[in-house]
Design an enzyme around this catalytic site. Sequence first.
Site, PDB file in Angstrom:
ATOM      1  N   HIS A 153       0.846  -1.187   0.000  1.00 46.36           N
ATOM      2  CA  HIS A 153       0.000   0.000   0.000  1.00 46.36           C
ATOM      3  C   HIS A 153       0.884   1.241   0.000  1.00 46.36           C
ATOM      4  CE1 HIS A 153       1.086   0.071   4.208  1.00 46.36           C
ATOM      5  NE2 HIS A 153       0.537  -1.117   4.379  1.00 46.36           N
TER       6      HIS A 153
HETATM    7  P1  TYD Z   1      -1.354  -2.975   8.097  1.00 46.00           P
HETATM    8  O1  TYD Z   1      -0.610  -1.680   8.122  1.00 46.00           O
HETATM    9  O2  TYD Z   1      -2.516  -3.063   7.161  1.00 46.00           O
HETATM   10  O3  TYD Z   1      -0.340  -4.150   7.828  1.00 46.00           O
HETATM   11  P2  TYD Z   1       0.327  -4.600   6.445  1.00 46.00           P
HETATM   12  O4  TYD Z   1       0.385  -3.383   5.609  1.00 46.00           O
HETATM   13  O5  TYD Z   1       1.663  -5.119   6.800  1.00 46.00           O
HETATM   14  O6  TYD Z   1      -0.532  -5.637   5.862  1.00 46.00           O
HETATM   15  O7  TYD Z   1      -1.819  -3.289   9.570  1.00 46.00           O
HETATM   16  C1  TYD Z   1      -2.378  -4.547   9.938  1.00 46.00           C
HETATM   17  C2  TYD Z   1      -3.383  -4.323  11.050  1.00 46.00           C
HETATM   18  O8  TYD Z   1      -2.758  -3.748  12.198  1.00 46.00           O
HETATM   19  C3  TYD Z   1      -4.512  -3.392  10.665  1.00 46.00           C
HETATM   20  O9  TYD Z   1      -5.732  -4.007  11.050  1.00 46.00           O
HETATM   21  C4  TYD Z   1      -4.329  -2.165  11.490  1.00 46.00           C
HETATM   22  C5  TYD Z   1      -3.437  -2.573  12.619  1.00 46.00           C
HETATM   23  N1  TYD Z   1      -2.454  -1.520  12.926  1.00 46.00           N
HETATM   24  C6  TYD Z   1      -2.661  -0.702  14.021  1.00 46.00           C
HETATM   25  O10 TYD Z   1      -3.652  -0.816  14.758  1.00 46.00           O
HETATM   26  N2  TYD Z   1      -1.722   0.254  14.304  1.00 46.00           N
HETATM   27  C7  TYD Z   1      -0.613   0.436  13.538  1.00 46.00           C
HETATM   28  O11 TYD Z   1       0.233   1.323  13.824  1.00 46.00           O
HETATM   29  C8  TYD Z   1      -0.419  -0.403  12.384  1.00 46.00           C
HETATM   30  C9  TYD Z   1       0.773  -0.234  11.476  1.00 46.00           C
HETATM   31  C10 TYD Z   1      -1.363  -1.350  12.124  1.00 46.00           C
END
Ligand code: TYD
Length: 137
Positions: free
Chosen positions: A52
């Site tokens: 993303h």
């Molecule tokens: P995400 O950033 O979508 O992970 P990736 O890009 O590696 O797939 O985050 C995964 C989950 O964690 C999402 O449900 C939101 C949560 N999250 C938080 O609550 N706080 C944060 O700082 C981050 C980075 C993620």
Amino acid sequence: MTFKTEKIISLPKILDKRGNLSFFENDKQIPFKIKRTYLINNVPGGEERGGHAFKKSQEFIIALSGSFDVVLSDGEKEIIYSLNRSYQGLYVPNMLWRRLENFSTNSLVLITSSIAYDDNDYIRDFIDFKTLRNEEK
Ligand code: TYD
């Protein structure tokens, strides 16, 4: 080749017979104020994280242990940064697509961000990302 906005930053390394010490501070070693820090570990072989872009969030990504690749895209081309040193990280500005892949066993990722967690800051669709990038030009 680079996108000119991202960069590998080498942190200070204080060598000591008791072990090495590295650090980074807001607006000094990294070019933003840290609002949030998160970790990624236990990534199964072959998995990817990320995939993303962020509208506003700037990040600094370090391989605290092990290794992995950060693949950046401006919507047209991709550049791969392999991270494998705890005293070196990648500064990723906002509005670059990024994914993390090729994780070694036991890799530990440290990411600091310039903003608090905000789901609205994510651009999760690559076509939307390309459209927004083109609007910026
Ligand atoms: P995400 O950033 O979508 O992970 P990736 O890009 O590696 O797939 O985050 C995964 C989950 O964690 C999402 O449900 C939101 C949560 N999250 C938080 O609550 N706080 C944060 O700082 C981050 C980075 C993620």
